[in-house]
Design an enzyme around this catalytic site. Structure first.
Site, PDB file in Angstrom:
ATOM      1  N   TYR A 139       0.854  -1.185   0.000  1.00 21.93           N
ATOM      2  CA  TYR A 139       0.000   0.000   0.000  1.00 21.93           C
ATOM      3  C   TYR A 139       0.889   1.234   0.000  1.00 21.93           C
ATOM      4  O   TYR A 139       1.551   1.545   0.992  1.00 21.93           O
ATOM      5  CB  TYR A 139      -0.893  -0.023   1.240  1.00 21.93           C
ATOM      6  CG  TYR A 139      -2.136   0.839   1.164  1.00 21.93           C
ATOM      7  CD1 TYR A 139      -2.359   1.729   0.117  1.00 21.93           C
ATOM      8  CD2 TYR A 139      -3.093   0.769   2.169  1.00 21.93           C
ATOM      9  CE1 TYR A 139      -3.501   2.506   0.065  1.00 21.93           C
ATOM     10  CE2 TYR A 139      -4.247   1.536   2.132  1.00 21.93           C
ATOM     11  CZ  TYR A 139      -4.442   2.411   1.078  1.00 21.93           C
ATOM     12  OH  TYR A 139      -5.580   3.178   1.030  1.00 21.93           O
ATOM     13  N   LYS A 164      -1.207  -1.066  -4.386  1.00 23.48           N
ATOM     14  CA  LYS A 164      -2.348  -0.187  -4.153  1.00 23.48           C
ATOM     15  C   LYS A 164      -1.835   1.216  -3.890  1.00 23.48           C
ATOM     16  O   LYS A 164      -0.986   1.425  -3.025  1.00 23.48           O
ATOM     17  CB  LYS A 164      -3.162  -0.690  -2.958  1.00 23.48           C
ATOM     18  CG  LYS A 164      -4.418   0.124  -2.699  1.00 23.48           C
ATOM     19  CD  LYS A 164      -5.213  -0.440  -1.524  1.00 23.48           C
ATOM     20  CE  LYS A 164      -6.480   0.371  -1.308  1.00 23.48           C
ATOM     21  NZ  LYS A 164      -7.258  -0.095  -0.137  1.00 23.48           N
TER      22      LYS A 164
END
Length: 311
Positions: A139, A164
């Site tokens: 992330y 992400k």
């Protein structure tokens, strides 16, 4: 050790909340209802105990309970992922809980407090990724912003399947998608991801985490379908009439990334209260009423039966 299928979830990703009762205790019945709703509405995957699920405020005992409930409700019908991260000791414990309970993989949340160097980030992420054979998604946000060299090194781990993005640096994302192509699945993790998804699609992103899917999933599906099919009029109308107004409410207060989701769920009658854990604050009454008005408008003008959820 059984080798996992190395394929990231695609389409619209479901991120349940962590329902709380008035005493601030986990409401597991509310969690079951949340997961069942997302599955019924056709979300392509379930991610529990992540940002929307108040990852920052959970004990590992609560974390285990949440994952157990998710495993029981999902029953392998869609990919199931957990959030892991924070301090490295807890992160490694969470990966082992996730592995033990049989999930498909995990999303790695940023490290706690420290603003590390790139080699420090590599050490943190590689230790987590290498701790199990589960699929891993990094992330890119807050104090875990990667450069190309670090991401390239992490790509040596077969467990790493996705990236992400929660930063929105289009120059960096264009570089990454060019350099790594289909080696990774690209996931839009920006706040209220529908706001930016049109730009991300042009860079090769086909997946995103949807907060509004917890209460108006058909709107997210209609919008995504309009973007993919090139229906600019529909995309424009949904953006202007629903997505942007919700985003404006969300921007009123820090923490609404979590609490506004619970407000939307309560507004449609799901058994989820407005209670959140500190330091997140509850939605203010005026903002709750504003959100309800937008949801009612969305339901009347764009009924759920008109939507086609894409995976």
């Amino acid at each position: 050790m059984v080798t996992k299928k190395r394929q990231a979830p695609s389409g619209i990703l479901g991120f349940p909340v962590a329902p709380m009762n008035e005493q601030g205790k986990l409401d597991l019945n509310g969690l079951e209802a949340n997961i069942d709703f997302l599955l019924k509405e056709g979300l392509s995957s379930i991610f529990v105990a992540c940002g929307a699920g108040e990852f920052h405020a959970l004990s590992n005992e609560e974390y285990r309970l949440i994952v157990e409930v998710a495993v029981e409700r999902v029953k392998g019908s869609v990919p199931l992922y957990t959030g892991v991260g924070g301090n490295i000791t807890s992160a490694l414990e969470q990966t082992k809980i996730s592995e033990e309970l049989g999930v498909d993989g995990y999303l790695i949340m940023p490290p706690y407090l420290i603003n590390p160097s790139q080699d420090g980030l590599y050490n943190y992420l590689s230790e987590i990724i290498g701790n199990t054979d589960l699929n891993a998604i990094v992330y890119n946000r807050d104090n875990c912003i990667l450069n190309a060299d670090t991401l390239r090194r992490l790509c040596e781990f077969p467990q790493l399947i996705g990236f992400k993005d929660g930063v929105g640096n289009m120059e960096q994302i264009a570089e990454f998608t060019h350099l790594f192509g289909d080696r990774l699945a690209w996931i839009n993790g920006m706040p209220l991801a529908e706001v930016t998804m049109e730009a991300y699609i042009n860079l090769g992103f086909r997946s995103y985490s949807s907060a509004i899917s917890n209460y108006i999933p058909h709107i997210s599906a209609m919008y995504y379908e309009a973007l993919l099919s090139g229906d600019k009029e529909m995309a424009h109308n949904l953006y202007e009439e629903i997505i942007l107004p919700i985003h404006r409410i969300r921007s009123q207060k820090k923490g609404y990334a979590v609490s506004l989701i619970k407000a939307g769920m309560k507004a449609i009658g799901l058994p989820v209260s407005l209670h959140v854990r500190a330091p997140v604050a509850k939605v203010e009454d005026q903002h709750y009423e504003q959100l309800k008005e937008i949801i009612n408008k969305a339901s009347q003008k764009y009924p759920a039966k008109a939507a086609t959820t894409l995976k």
